[in-house]
Design a protein around this motif. Structure first.
Motif, PDB file in Angstrom:
ATOM      1  N   GLN A  75       0.837  -1.205   0.000  1.00 43.57           N
ATOM      2  CA  GLN A  75       0.000   0.000   0.000  1.00 43.57           C
ATOM      3  C   GLN A  75       0.875   1.259   0.000  1.00 43.57           C
ATOM      4  O   GLN A  75       0.418   2.349  -0.268  1.00 43.57           O
ATOM      5  CB  GLN A  75      -0.951  -0.010   1.205  1.00 43.57           C
ATOM      6  N   ARG A  76       2.158   1.088   0.279  1.00 41.15           N
ATOM      7  CA  ARG A  76       3.085   2.223   0.228  1.00 41.15           C
ATOM      8  C   ARG A  76       3.969   2.125  -1.027  1.00 41.15           C
ATOM      9  O   ARG A  76       5.149   2.451  -0.983  1.00 41.15           O
ATOM     10  CB  ARG A  76       3.943   2.258   1.495  1.00 41.15           C
ATOM     11  N   ILE A  87       5.423  -0.246  -2.579  1.00 42.20           N
ATOM     12  CA  ILE A  87       6.546  -1.182  -2.636  1.00 42.20           C
ATOM     13  C   ILE A  87       6.057  -2.513  -3.212  1.00 42.20           C
ATOM     14  O   ILE A  87       5.037  -3.055  -2.768  1.00 42.20           O
ATOM     15  CB  ILE A  87       7.144  -1.369  -1.222  1.00 42.20           C
ATOM     16  N   PHE A  89      -3.910   6.313  -1.407  1.00 43.30           N
ATOM     17  CA  PHE A  89      -3.234   6.130  -0.123  1.00 43.30           C
ATOM     18  C   PHE A  89      -4.258   5.770   0.943  1.00 43.30           C
ATOM     19  O   PHE A  89      -5.299   6.401   1.056  1.00 43.30           O
ATOM     20  CB  PHE A  89      -2.523   7.427   0.289  1.00 43.30           C
ATOM     21  N   LEU A  90      -3.941   4.735   1.730  1.00 41.32           N
ATOM     22  CA  LEU A  90      -4.816   4.368   2.852  1.00 41.32           C
ATOM     23  C   LEU A  90      -4.091   4.660   4.158  1.00 41.32           C
ATOM     24  O   LEU A  90      -2.992   4.153   4.396  1.00 41.32           O
ATOM     25  CB  LEU A  90      -5.167   2.870   2.780  1.00 41.32           C
ATOM     26  N   SER A  91      -4.717   5.480   4.986  1.00 40.18           N
ATOM     27  CA  SER A  91      -4.244   5.626   6.354  1.00 40.18           C
ATOM     28  C   SER A  91      -4.930   4.515   7.141  1.00 40.18           C
ATOM     29  O   SER A  91      -6.150   4.506   7.305  1.00 40.18           O
ATOM     30  CB  SER A  91      -4.632   7.004   6.886  1.00 40.18           C
ATOM     31  N   PHE A  92      -4.140   3.530   7.571  1.00 42.11           N
ATOM     32  CA  PHE A  92      -4.689   2.299   8.153  1.00 42.11           C
ATOM     33  C   PHE A  92      -5.334   2.546   9.511  1.00 42.11           C
ATOM     34  O   PHE A  92      -4.845   3.339  10.313  1.00 42.11           O
ATOM     35  CB  PHE A  92      -3.573   1.253   8.339  1.00 42.11           C
ATOM     36  N   PRO A 152      -2.203   0.553  11.894  1.00 36.24           N
ATOM     37  CA  PRO A 152      -0.908   0.520  11.197  1.00 36.24           C
ATOM     38  C   PRO A 152      -0.052  -0.648  11.705  1.00 36.24           C
ATOM     39  O   PRO A 152      -0.090  -0.970  12.892  1.00 36.24           O
ATOM     40  CB  PRO A 152      -0.276   1.868  11.559  1.00 36.24           C
ATOM     41  N   PHE A 207      12.367   2.222   4.682  1.00 43.60           N
ATOM     42  CA  PHE A 207      10.995   1.995   4.235  1.00 43.60           C
ATOM     43  C   PHE A 207      10.498   3.166   3.378  1.00 43.60           C
ATOM     44  O   PHE A 207      10.006   2.986   2.255  1.00 43.60           O
ATOM     45  CB  PHE A 207      10.125   1.835   5.484  1.00 43.60           C
ATOM     46  N   ALA A 225       9.726   3.411  -0.652  1.00 39.33           N
ATOM     47  CA  ALA A 225       8.372   3.766  -1.090  1.00 39.33           C
ATOM     48  C   ALA A 225       8.398   4.971  -2.037  1.00 39.33           C
ATOM     49  O   ALA A 225       7.817   4.939  -3.132  1.00 39.33           O
ATOM     50  CB  ALA A 225       7.497   4.065   0.137  1.00 39.33           C
ATOM     51  N   VAL A 262       9.716   0.651  11.548  1.00 37.14           N
ATOM     52  CA  VAL A 262       8.382   1.117  11.176  1.00 37.14           C
ATOM     53  C   VAL A 262       7.343   0.779  12.262  1.00 37.14           C
ATOM     54  O   VAL A 262       7.100  -0.397  12.539  1.00 37.14           O
ATOM     55  CB  VAL A 262       7.940   0.484   9.839  1.00 37.14           C
ATOM     56  N   ASN A 263       6.822   1.808  12.884  1.00 37.83           N
ATOM     57  CA  ASN A 263       5.755   1.697  13.892  1.00 37.83           C
ATOM     58  C   ASN A 263       6.114   0.889  15.137  1.00 37.83           C
ATOM     59  O   ASN A 263       5.274   0.721  16.023  1.00 37.83           O
ATOM     60  CB  ASN A 263       4.473   1.091  13.292  1.00 37.83           C
ATOM     61  N   ASN A 287       2.217   8.912  12.161  1.00 42.45           N
ATOM     62  CA  ASN A 287       3.132   8.329  11.180  1.00 42.45           C
ATOM     63  C   ASN A 287       2.407   8.066   9.851  1.00 42.45           C
ATOM     64  O   ASN A 287       2.987   8.228   8.781  1.00 42.45           O
ATOM     65  CB  ASN A 287       3.736   7.035  11.733  1.00 42.45           C
ATOM     66  N   GLU A 288       1.139   7.683   9.927  1.00 45.57           N
ATOM     67  CA  GLU A 288       0.358   7.496   8.693  1.00 45.57           C
ATOM     68  C   GLU A 288       0.279   8.812   7.921  1.00 45.57           C
ATOM     69  O   GLU A 288       0.455   8.847   6.707  1.00 45.57           O
ATOM     70  CB  GLU A 288      -1.064   7.000   9.016  1.00 45.57           C
ATOM     71  N   GLN A 348       3.547   9.649   6.322  1.00 47.52           N
ATOM     72  CA  GLN A 348       3.765   8.872   5.090  1.00 47.52           C
ATOM     73  C   GLN A 348       2.934   9.441   3.945  1.00 47.52           C
ATOM     74  O   GLN A 348       3.360   9.480   2.795  1.00 47.52           O
ATOM     75  CB  GLN A 348       3.426   7.403   5.321  1.00 47.52           C
ATOM     76  N   LEU A 378       4.319  10.795   0.342  1.00 45.02           N
ATOM     77  CA  LEU A 378       3.943  10.172  -0.934  1.00 45.02           C
ATOM     78  C   LEU A 378       3.026  11.049  -1.787  1.00 45.02           C
ATOM     79  O   LEU A 378       2.791  10.760  -2.956  1.00 45.02           O
ATOM     80  CB  LEU A 378       3.291   8.804  -0.673  1.00 45.02           C
TER      81      LEU A 378
END
Lengths: 217, 248
Positions: A175-176, A178, B81-84, B87, B98, B102, B142-143, B154-155, B158, B162
């Motif tokens: 989803q990022r 990669i 983009f999805l903000s989970f 995460p 990371f 990306a 990461v997280n 952090n979401e 990111q 991006l």
């Protein structure tokens, strides 16, 4: 082939077994000696190669330190069978073991770890960890930790786990932006990271990471 | 930008989305509200290509392309983009490695060269400042070991890195205290341009005090059952979702 080695008092020895075929080591440590040993099995062109590695370490006198690490990435029908025996005959010694296996295709591996702390060996610290990832349903890992502790004033632990690459982490990375392949590489290098960072030789660290990346890519 | 037509989707053989329609244009903010189990998170998972979900009928077009045939990473590179909601922690993978991977994968997709180490670190610094991200956090894996609020921030960090054209915020407010909520919302608002759009999925109205939607949709039993302006969110807060069960 049996290799018998005696580490003299105060001696420091590093042994790196990289894609070594069948070997059998018996290492005796005298007072205050230190041993750093690696067992590394990286992707190999022979799809049916089998490695049998046996390592026995004996602490004969006080103040000995042993650190053993291993990483293996096997594929096809390859096999890697590792046996370690660590014998704490006297007190005040330290040993740690960290072995990590990643098995793909129909590869098989086993880790048998015998850790013995004799009755007079007080104030010993001894740790053993084995972590494994299976990349395919046909791959097989067998783990047999065997602890025999006869002294009462010691710190000792062991742990073993076998699992798969974390699907939720793979999706998160996809989803990022990669790719799945790159995400798998990152996760495998991350899995081996705590072994890699202990390697005394930086060039070797890089070479191993490159080999892992080549395999996944 | 996004056109969803009669979308049906299921997980493990159970149908969750049952004919969902939604159109999002550039510059718009859409809020999707609804009771638990209505399919809110399923929608974000289906749009981003989560492998556990199967689309059984319908079509989705994203920037004119058929979204449903794309891999998750292709959708992300196209600007989704999805903000989970939750995460994922990735021990052993550093935030820097990371994010560099990306950003450069996205640049490659856009036909741009990879960023140099210097330019990348400069971009990190800029975006950290924009969303109030702590330096301490970008030095970690990461997280890993982040608090709930730190993960959500952090979401948004990111997202800033991006620069997506469509952001889906899935329950970004859950687990946030009011200060953290405001900071996250400010980050989202700072990233808004006339050419970006957002879908804000939330159970509660409070996030919408900070991220003001142009449209509010109520999702119930896998379909959008009502659409209104931002006042609809207030009405729902006031009256709850009980009206869904009333017979017309």
């Amino acid at each position: 082939m049996l290799n018998e080695i005696i580490l003299h008092p105060g001696e420091h020895r590093e042994i790196i077994l990289l894609n070594e075929p069948d070997t059998n080591w018996h290492i005796i440590q005298e007072a205050n000696s230190t041993l750093l040993l690696y067992v590394i099995a990286l992707p190999h062109p022979n799809d049916e190669v089998q490695w049998h590695t046996a390592i026995t370490v004996e602490h004969k006198a006080t103040g000995c330190k042993t650190e053993m690490y291993g990483l293996a990435l096997l594929h096809s029908q390859q096999q890697h069978h590792l046996t370690t025996r660590v014998l704490h005959n006297v007190g005040g010694g330290y040993s740690s073991q960290l072995f990590k296996f990643v098995l793909d295709d129909e590869s098989k591996a086993s880790f048998k770890g015998e850790l013995k702390i004799m009755p007079d060996a007080q104030q010993v610290e001894a740790y053993q960890t084995n972590r494994n990832i299976l990349l395919s349903r046909q791959a097989e890992m067998t783990t047999e930790p065997q602890l025999e502790i006869y002294a009462d004033d010691v710190k000792a632990s062991h742990g073993a786990t076998t699992g798969q690459l974390d699907d939720s982490a793979l999706f998160y990375m996809q989803q990022r932006c990669i790719s799945r392949e790159t995400a798998r590489k990152l996760l495998l290098c991350a899995f081996f990271e705590d072994v890699l960072r202990t390697l005394p030789n930086e060039q070797m660290q890089e070479d191993i990471v490159e080999k892992i990346n080549e395999y996944i890519g | 930008m996004l056109e969803i037509k009669n979308l049906h989707a299921s997980i493990a053989g159970k149908e969750i989305l049952k004919g969902l329609n939604l159109t999002v244009h550039e510059g718009e903010v859409h809020a999707i509200m609804g009771p638990n189990g209505a399919g809110k998170s399923t929608l974000s998972n289906v749009l981003t290509g989560h492998p556990a979900y199967t689309v059984t009928a319908g079509e989705v077009f994203f920037r004119g392309k058929n979204l449903l045939t794309m891999s998750p990473e292709e959708r992300a590179r196209e600007g989704m983009f999805l903000s989970f909601q939750y995460p994922v922690e990735i021990p052993g993978v550093s935030m820097v490695n990371f994010m560099r991977t990306a950003v450069n994968e996205k640049r490659k997709h856009e036909g741009k060269p990879a960023l140099s180490a210097t330019d990348f670190l400069k971009l990190m610094r800029e975006k950290k400042a924009l969303v109030g991200m702590d330096n301490r956090l970008t030095k970690r894996s990461v997280n890993e070991g982040f608090s709930g609020g730190e993960k959500k921030r952090n979401e948004i960090f990111q997202m800033a890195m991006l620069e997506p054209c469509l952001s889906i915020l899935d329950e970004t407010d859950s687990g946030l205290d009011i200060d953290a909520l405001r900071i996250v919302a400010e980050g989202v608002n700072a990233l808004k341009t006339p050419h970006t759009a957002s879908i804000v999925i939330t159970h509660y109205q409070r996030l919408l005090d900070y991220i003001v939607p142009d449209f509010v949709h109520v999702l119930a039993d896998g379909k959008i059952v009502r659409t209104g302006g931002k006042e609809l969110a207030l009405e729902l807060e006031d009256k709850g979702y009980a009206f869904l069960n009333e017979k017309p």
